[in-house]
Design a protein around this motif. Sequence first.
Motif, PDB file in Angstrom:
ATOM      1  N   ASP A  82       1.097  -0.905  -0.130  1.00 62.24           N
ATOM      2  CA  ASP A  82      -0.063   0.321   0.213  1.00 62.24           C
ATOM      3  C   ASP A  82       1.019   1.185   0.208  1.00 62.24           C
ATOM      4  O   ASP A  82       1.523   1.555   1.169  1.00 62.24           O
ATOM      5  N   PRO A  83       0.676   2.198  -0.989  1.00 61.23           N
ATOM      6  CA  PRO A  83       1.669   3.209  -1.005  1.00 61.23           C
ATOM      7  C   PRO A  83       2.025   4.290   0.048  1.00 61.23           C
ATOM      8  O   PRO A  83       2.627   5.128   0.149  1.00 61.23           O
ATOM      9  N   TYR A  84       0.248   4.267   0.683  1.00 58.06           N
ATOM     10  CA  TYR A  84      -0.017   5.368   1.958  1.00 58.06           C
ATOM     11  C   TYR A  84       0.811   4.076   3.276  1.00 58.06           C
ATOM     12  O   TYR A  84       0.875   4.793   4.295  1.00 58.06           O
ATOM     13  N   GLU A  85       1.154   2.930   3.110  1.00 63.15           N
ATOM     14  CA  GLU A  85       1.653   2.757   4.475  1.00 63.15           C
ATOM     15  C   GLU A  85       2.913   2.870   4.955  1.00 63.15           C
ATOM     16  O   GLU A  85       3.727   3.261   4.216  1.00 63.15           O
ATOM     17  N   GLY A  86       2.763   2.999   6.120  1.00 66.74           N
ATOM     18  CA  GLY A  86       3.479   3.901   6.972  1.00 66.74           C
ATOM     19  C   GLY A  86       3.577   5.698   7.693  1.00 66.74           C
ATOM     20  O   GLY A  86       4.247   6.583   7.846  1.00 66.74           O
ATOM     21  N   TYR A  87       2.388   6.171   6.555  1.00 65.71           N
ATOM     22  CA  TYR A  87       2.270   7.658   7.013  1.00 65.71           C
ATOM     23  C   TYR A  87       1.716   7.569   7.837  1.00 65.71           C
ATOM     24  O   TYR A  87       0.108   6.766   8.051  1.00 65.71           O
ATOM     25  N   ASN A  88       1.816   8.291   9.154  1.00 66.36           N
ATOM     26  CA  ASN A  88       1.009   8.003   9.999  1.00 66.36           C
ATOM     27  C   ASN A  88      -0.338   8.848  10.360  1.00 66.36           C
ATOM     28  O   ASN A  88      -0.618   9.771  11.138  1.00 66.36           O
ATOM     29  N   PHE A  89      -1.829   8.252   9.735  1.00 67.69           N
ATOM     30  CA  PHE A  89      -2.667   9.160  10.133  1.00 67.69           C
ATOM     31  C   PHE A  89      -3.191   8.592  11.122  1.00 67.69           C
ATOM     32  O   PHE A  89      -3.841   9.955  11.967  1.00 67.69           O
ATOM     33  N   GLU A  90      -3.332   7.484  11.838  1.00 63.96           N
ATOM     34  CA  GLU A  90      -3.127   7.829  13.951  1.00 63.96           C
ATOM     35  C   GLU A  90      -2.941   8.893  14.254  1.00 63.96           C
ATOM     36  O   GLU A  90      -3.944   9.322  14.584  1.00 63.96           O
ATOM     37  N   LYS A  91      -1.648   9.221  14.344  1.00 67.36           N
ATOM     38  CA  LYS A  91      -1.243  10.867  14.759  1.00 67.36           C
ATOM     39  C   LYS A  91      -1.279  11.822  14.320  1.00 67.36           C
ATOM     40  O   LYS A  91      -2.459  12.738  15.105  1.00 67.36           O
ATOM     41  N   LYS A  92      -1.971  12.053  12.943  1.00 74.26           N
ATOM     42  CA  LYS A  92      -2.469  12.836  12.897  1.00 74.26           C
ATOM     43  C   LYS A  92      -3.595  13.665  13.240  1.00 74.26           C
ATOM     44  O   LYS A  92      -3.729  14.037  13.707  1.00 74.26           O
ATOM     45  N   GLU A  93      -4.473  12.157  13.244  1.00 72.18           N
ATOM     46  CA  GLU A  93      -5.992  11.945  14.519  1.00 72.18           C
ATOM     47  C   GLU A  93      -5.529  12.269  15.713  1.00 72.18           C
ATOM     48  O   GLU A  93      -6.270  13.539  16.222  1.00 72.18           O
ATOM     49  N   LYS A  94      -4.868  11.818  15.981  1.00 74.16           N
ATOM     50  CA  LYS A  94      -4.414  12.038  17.621  1.00 74.16           C
ATOM     51  C   LYS A  94      -4.249  13.806  18.194  1.00 74.16           C
ATOM     52  O   LYS A  94      -4.707  14.326  18.801  1.00 74.16           O
ATOM     53  N   GLU A  95      -3.088  14.100  16.605  1.00 71.80           N
ATOM     54  CA  GLU A  95      -3.452  15.871  17.174  1.00 71.80           C
ATOM     55  C   GLU A  95      -4.351  16.397  17.139  1.00 71.80           C
ATOM     56  O   GLU A  95      -4.537  17.457  17.476  1.00 71.80           O
ATOM     57  N   LYS A  96      -5.116  16.750  16.209  1.00 70.88           N
ATOM     58  CA  LYS A  96      -6.263  16.888  15.446  1.00 70.88           C
ATOM     59  C   LYS A  96      -7.083  16.982  17.124  1.00 70.88           C
ATOM     60  O   LYS A  96      -8.063  18.058  17.043  1.00 70.88           O
ATOM     61  N   ASN A  97      -7.260  15.790  17.036  1.00 69.50           N
ATOM     62  CA  ASN A  97      -8.372  15.795  18.910  1.00 69.50           C
ATOM     63  C   ASN A  97      -7.768  15.860  20.295  1.00 69.50           C
ATOM     64  O   ASN A  97      -8.476  16.337  21.423  1.00 69.50           O
ATOM     65  N   GLY A  98      -6.345  16.506  20.039  1.00 71.17           N
ATOM     66  CA  GLY A  98      -5.369  17.330  20.646  1.00 71.17           C
ATOM     67  C   GLY A  98      -5.188  16.349  22.034  1.00 71.17           C
ATOM     68  O   GLY A  98      -4.893  16.642  22.806  1.00 71.17           O
ATOM     69  N   GLU A  99      -5.108  15.157  21.693  1.00 65.57           N
ATOM     70  CA  GLU A  99      -4.504  13.829  22.910  1.00 65.57           C
ATOM     71  C   GLU A  99      -2.895  14.350  22.702  1.00 65.57           C
ATOM     72  O   GLU A  99      -2.166  14.492  21.799  1.00 65.57           O
ATOM     73  N   LYS A 100      -2.336  13.584  23.831  1.00 65.27           N
ATOM     74  CA  LYS A 100      -1.126  13.603  23.931  1.00 65.27           C
ATOM     75  C   LYS A 100       0.113  12.606  23.356  1.00 65.27           C
ATOM     76  O   LYS A 100      -0.868  11.088  23.475  1.00 65.27           O
ATOM     77  N   LEU A 101       0.681  13.014  22.682  1.00 68.07           N
ATOM     78  CA  LEU A 101       1.773  11.620  21.383  1.00 68.07           C
ATOM     79  C   LEU A 101       2.402  10.790  22.074  1.00 68.07           C
ATOM     80  O   LEU A 101       2.827  11.775  23.297  1.00 68.07           O
ATOM     81  N   VAL A 102       2.659   9.512  22.397  1.00 70.51           N
ATOM     82  CA  VAL A 102       3.684   8.204  23.250  1.00 70.51           C
ATOM     83  C   VAL A 102       4.701   9.064  22.314  1.00 70.51           C
ATOM     84  O   VAL A 102       6.147   9.359  23.895  1.00 70.51           O
ATOM     85  N   GLN A 103       5.356   9.531  21.326  1.00 63.24           N
ATOM     86  CA  GLN A 103       6.210   9.505  20.377  1.00 63.24           C
ATOM     87  C   GLN A 103       6.072  10.835  19.934  1.00 63.24           C
ATOM     88  O   GLN A 103       5.585  11.318  19.191  1.00 63.24           O
ATOM     89  N   ASN A 104       7.309  11.675  19.780  1.00 69.39           N
ATOM     90  CA  ASN A 104       7.173  12.813  19.627  1.00 69.39           C
ATOM     91  C   ASN A 104       8.254  12.171  17.711  1.00 69.39           C
ATOM     92  O   ASN A 104       9.338  11.951  17.988  1.00 69.39           O
ATOM     93  N   GLU A 105       7.639  13.051  16.818  1.00 71.51           N
ATOM     94  CA  GLU A 105       7.896  12.701  15.719  1.00 71.51           C
ATOM     95  C   GLU A 105       7.718  13.681  15.256  1.00 71.51           C
ATOM     96  O   GLU A 105       8.245  13.961  13.461  1.00 71.51           O
ATOM     97  N   ASP A 106       8.242  15.051  15.305  1.00 72.69           N
ATOM     98  CA  ASP A 106       8.437  16.705  14.825  1.00 72.69           C
ATOM     99  C   ASP A 106       9.600  16.024  14.152  1.00 72.69           C
ATOM    100  O   ASP A 106       9.527  17.116  12.741  1.00 72.69           O
ATOM    101  N   TRP A 107      10.656  15.559  14.247  1.00 72.87           N
ATOM    102  CA  TRP A 107      11.680  15.841  13.525  1.00 72.87           C
ATOM    103  C   TRP A 107      11.386  15.563  12.379  1.00 72.87           C
ATOM    104  O   TRP A 107      12.289  15.692  11.131  1.00 72.87           O
ATOM    105  N   ILE A 108      10.669  14.218  11.835  1.00 67.75           N
ATOM    106  CA  ILE A 108      10.485  14.045  10.497  1.00 67.75           C
ATOM    107  C   ILE A 108      10.115  15.300   9.104  1.00 67.75           C
ATOM    108  O   ILE A 108      10.418  14.916   8.459  1.00 67.75           O
ATOM    109  N   TYR A 109       9.580  16.460   9.848  1.00 62.54           N
ATOM    110  CA  TYR A 109       9.282  17.575   9.301  1.00 62.54           C
ATOM    111  C   TYR A 109      10.513  18.032   8.973  1.00 62.54           C
ATOM    112  O   TYR A 109      10.273  19.451   8.345  1.00 62.54           O
TER     113      TYR A 109
END
Length: 333
Positions: A82-109
């Motif tokens: 799946d070409p979208y496999e690995g894209y963290n949709f779950e992380k984006k959803e958590k960010e949208k809902n204001g939930e605290k992330l377990v892992q910080n992946e801001d460095w990828i940007y």
Amino acid sequence: MKKLLYVLFVVFLMGSEDRLEDGASAKPSLNQAEKQLLEESKKQSDSLKPIAPNIKGSTKLKKPTKHQASTQTQESLGDLQDPYEGYNFEKKEKEKNGEKLVQNEDWIYGTAVITTTFLDGAIKRSYGILLRDGLYLTSANMVYNKNIYPRSSFAMMQDDSAPLFICIAKLSIKALDLQRGLAVLETSEYTDAYCNVREKTFYHDRIYAKNWIDVFSKRSEKENYGVLYSATISPINSFQTKITPLKEKLEDLAYETTSSFGGYKYPYGKGYYTQDGRLVGVVGANMDDEPRIVRTKEISSFLCELKEKKILENRFLQILCPQKELGEKSAED
């Protein structure tokens, strides 16, 4: 007698109307040539109907379950269906809902793909990381080609609003250290998504303000890392997270091979991060393209040396670099 004739006349008219209706509803009988002509006409009509577009790489996007996300291994990241496999949709959803992330992946940007072309037509591509004030750090051998001068360098990045790479800026070389294997590039002009030069926009300000990597954070050199995180390029030209178990020394990561850029065995310019998003080191190289891990402490020392030599005069270096004593300065002069 007149009545009888009138009744017969009415009956005759009704019968004629029935025959006319039957004739109108009945299908006309066609000969063989007419049937063939009608069939060809239908085929031509069908061929003119609009066809639904078949976009290469398109797929139904399915949000991965928590179980799928947790069981995804390093091997599965290397061979994606799946070409979208690995894209963290779950992380984006958590960010949208204001939930605290377990892992910080801001460095990828804050990761970039840097493409440099040289006057002899050679092209080199590597990873890089975004620093403050529009500066980029990459491996020296990716922007240095002995006596051949670079023509231009461009940085492509992935914004947090969409998974695909976009061109951000045209770069120029600010400093090279062939011993450390590092190069600092600065933004000379801003570009649109297709690398055409344009005026600076709010979009550029947003990326440069949010996504720079901190190379001055304090950490112990003897810190033990179980796994480290880095960016790798997905089949749809975006970054996804690669998890690398650290078996022995940190320096061994310099020899992790890659297939991201054709012609290069090692991922020059790639940064490695802890689970909480702290940069540990970057893959640099000596003049013979031999890879090495340049630790964060060495990177910050390099930047401070450039500040002392007045090659870099950025305000953040004036604040973060330790000020030398007056006597020490005089001795050096």
